[in-house]
Design an enzyme around this catalytic site. Structure first.
Site, PDB file in Angstrom:
ATOM      1  N   GLY A 135       7.165  -2.583  -3.049  1.00 27.57           N
ATOM      2  CA  GLY A 135       6.539  -1.279  -3.148  1.00 27.57           C
ATOM      3  C   GLY A 135       6.971  -0.498  -4.362  1.00 27.57           C
ATOM      4  O   GLY A 135       6.460  -0.672  -5.466  1.00 27.57           O
ATOM      5  N   ARG A 136       7.964   0.380  -4.195  1.00 26.94           N
ATOM      6  CA  ARG A 136       8.324   1.339  -5.239  1.00 26.94           C
ATOM      7  C   ARG A 136       8.752   0.685  -6.543  1.00 26.94           C
ATOM      8  O   ARG A 136       8.439   1.181  -7.630  1.00 26.94           O
ATOM      9  CB  ARG A 136       9.424   2.271  -4.729  1.00 26.94           C
ATOM     10  CG  ARG A 136       8.903   3.320  -3.751  1.00 26.94           C
ATOM     11  CD  ARG A 136      10.027   4.034  -3.043  1.00 26.94           C
ATOM     12  NE  ARG A 136      10.696   3.160  -2.081  1.00 26.94           N
ATOM     13  CZ  ARG A 136      11.848   3.459  -1.481  1.00 26.94           C
ATOM     14  NH1 ARG A 136      12.468   4.588  -1.777  1.00 26.94           N
ATOM     15  NH2 ARG A 136      12.378   2.623  -0.602  1.00 26.94           N
ATOM     16  N   GLY A 165      10.365  -3.903   2.108  1.00 26.38           N
ATOM     17  CA  GLY A 165      11.437  -2.934   2.285  1.00 26.38           C
ATOM     18  C   GLY A 165      12.636  -3.213   1.404  1.00 26.38           C
ATOM     19  O   GLY A 165      13.333  -4.212   1.607  1.00 26.38           O
ATOM     20  N   GLY A 166      12.870  -2.362   0.409  1.00 25.30           N
ATOM     21  CA  GLY A 166      14.074  -2.447  -0.401  1.00 25.30           C
ATOM     22  C   GLY A 166      14.123  -3.571  -1.410  1.00 25.30           C
ATOM     23  O   GLY A 166      15.170  -3.793  -2.029  1.00 25.30           O
ATOM     24  N   CYS A 195       3.242   3.401   9.055  1.00 26.73           N
ATOM     25  CA  CYS A 195       3.432   4.700   8.400  1.00 26.73           C
ATOM     26  C   CYS A 195       3.985   5.712   9.401  1.00 26.73           C
ATOM     27  O   CYS A 195       3.416   5.896  10.477  1.00 26.73           O
ATOM     28  CB  CYS A 195       2.121   5.206   7.819  1.00 26.73           C
ATOM     29  SG  CYS A 195       2.283   6.794   6.977  1.00 26.73           S
ATOM     30  N   PRO A 227       0.844  -1.194   0.000  1.00 30.49           N
ATOM     31  CA  PRO A 227       0.000   0.000   0.000  1.00 30.49           C
ATOM     32  C   PRO A 227       0.878   1.242   0.000  1.00 30.49           C
ATOM     33  O   PRO A 227       1.778   1.370   0.833  1.00 30.49           O
ATOM     34  CB  PRO A 227      -0.803  -0.124   1.307  1.00 30.49           C
ATOM     35  CG  PRO A 227       0.018  -1.022   2.178  1.00 30.49           C
ATOM     36  CD  PRO A 227       0.761  -1.948   1.268  1.00 30.49           C
TER      37      PRO A 227
END
Length: 342
Positions: free
Chosen positions: A240-241, A218-219, A106, A23
């Site tokens: 994520g990104r 993460g990462g 968050c 998310p």
């Protein structure tokens, strides 16, 4: 438009959680998720965080809208008041979401001021009370996304205690961002990069809680890296990104590489063609082209024509009257690009 509830069983969603797209505020809206679903049938998708007060006190139920094609899809909630979160979870389950996730990760100032997000890592008993209330309110699975700790906390000490308490409240699946969050001194962006990653700690938590379904976040930048982490014993990987900026690289082969499906990898050009009817419907409902195409800019990342694709969409999508023909023109630029020789 919302989907009918009950599309996915709990076991199906747990399998889908083998790979999920994290998310991400301002990114994983319904248009982004529709695009990602065209790239991967299996990957679990998450909404942006929706706050329980916005749904329950503000009546902003339009924030729950999604397309039936998005399944399996999870709703992430933010909040810290058990009864309010329970009611928000009821609204999410009624809208048809396959999972309700509580944000305990968050670090933004906005969520700190509301006493939820990563600040709740300091209040594991409160989190346990919240998820117990949510579980009592809905039949779909309630999960947690957390950090390994915040500020001066010692993750080796606080994370096992946190996991033990949410498990005692009935949680059976967690996603752990393998970085500490610093609530003072680092911006939300810096909190995604500066605190060091601790994958070994998350792996130790899986060994310490073998009955808990643990996804790591993460990462993580590639399917190959995701595969390595799964092979080390984790139950799931959340990206994520990388999934947002280069969605084809991460998602086009996911059904084959991660889920073992005997299917051809998704072709981004075919995905664009399948997005056109969706775009037409969005425009007919009064939407703007850029609301959809902003999520499509990375589809051809690393491929010939990627720069032309981005330029045509970036420069033209905000113009009055822009429609599907602009997307078709951008795709023609990709098709006409000269491959770079090896």
């Amino acid at each position: 438009m919302s989907a009918e509830p009950g599309k996915q069983g709990i076991s199906d969603v747990r399998r889908a959680a083998r790979l999920s797209v994290a998310p991400m505020m301002d990114w994983t809206d319904r248009h982004c998720r529709f695009l990602h679903r065209l790239l991967s049938r299996e990957t679990l998708l998450y909404t942006e965080m929706v706050t329980a007060p916005a749904l329950v006190r503000g009546g902003a139920v339009h924030l729950l809208d999604f397309s039936p094609e998005e399944h399996p899809v999870a709703l992430q909630l933010g909040g810290s008041e058990p009864a309010e979160l329970a009611e928000a979870a009821r609204l999410g389950a009624a809208a048809g979401y396959d999972e309700i996730n509580l944000n305990v990760g968050c670090p933004s100032n906005r969520v700190q001021s509301g006493t939820f997000g990563a600040v709740l890592m300091k209040q594991p008993d409160q989190v346990a009370e919240c998820v117990a209330a949510m579980r009592a309110a809905v039949d779909v699975e309630v999960t947690v996304k957390c950090r390994i700790g915040v500020d001066e906390q010692e993750p080796e000490e606080v994370l096992p205690d946190f996991l033990g308490k949410v498990m005692a409240a009935g949680v059976r699946r967690v996603s752990i961002h393998a970085r500490k969050a610093w609530l003072q001194g680092l911006s939300p962006k810096e909190n995604r990069d500066i605190p060091p990653l601790d994958y070994p700690l998350v792996l130790r938590m899986k060994r310490a809680f073998p009955e808990l379904h643990v996804s790591i976040n993460g990462g993580i930048a590639s399917l190959a890296q995701a595969r390595e982490l799964l092979d080390q014993g984790l139950d799931g990987v959340m990206i994520g990104r990388a999934a947002y900026h280069a969605p084809t690289d991460v998602l086009a082969a996911a059904d084959r590489v991660i889920f073992g499906q005997d299917l051809p990898d998704s072709d981004p050009a075919e995905v664009v063609a399948r997005m056109l009817p969706y775009i037409e419907a969005h425009l007919a409902a009064g939407g703007k082209l850029a609301q959809v195409t902003r999520h499509m800019l990375g589809l051809f990342a690393g491929q010939p024509g990627a720069r032309l694709w981005r330029r045509v969409l970036s420069e033209g999508a905000h113009r009055p009257g822009a429609g599907p023909e602009l997307v078709e023109r951008a795709l023609a630029e990709v098709a006409g690009a000269t491959p770079v020789s090896a």
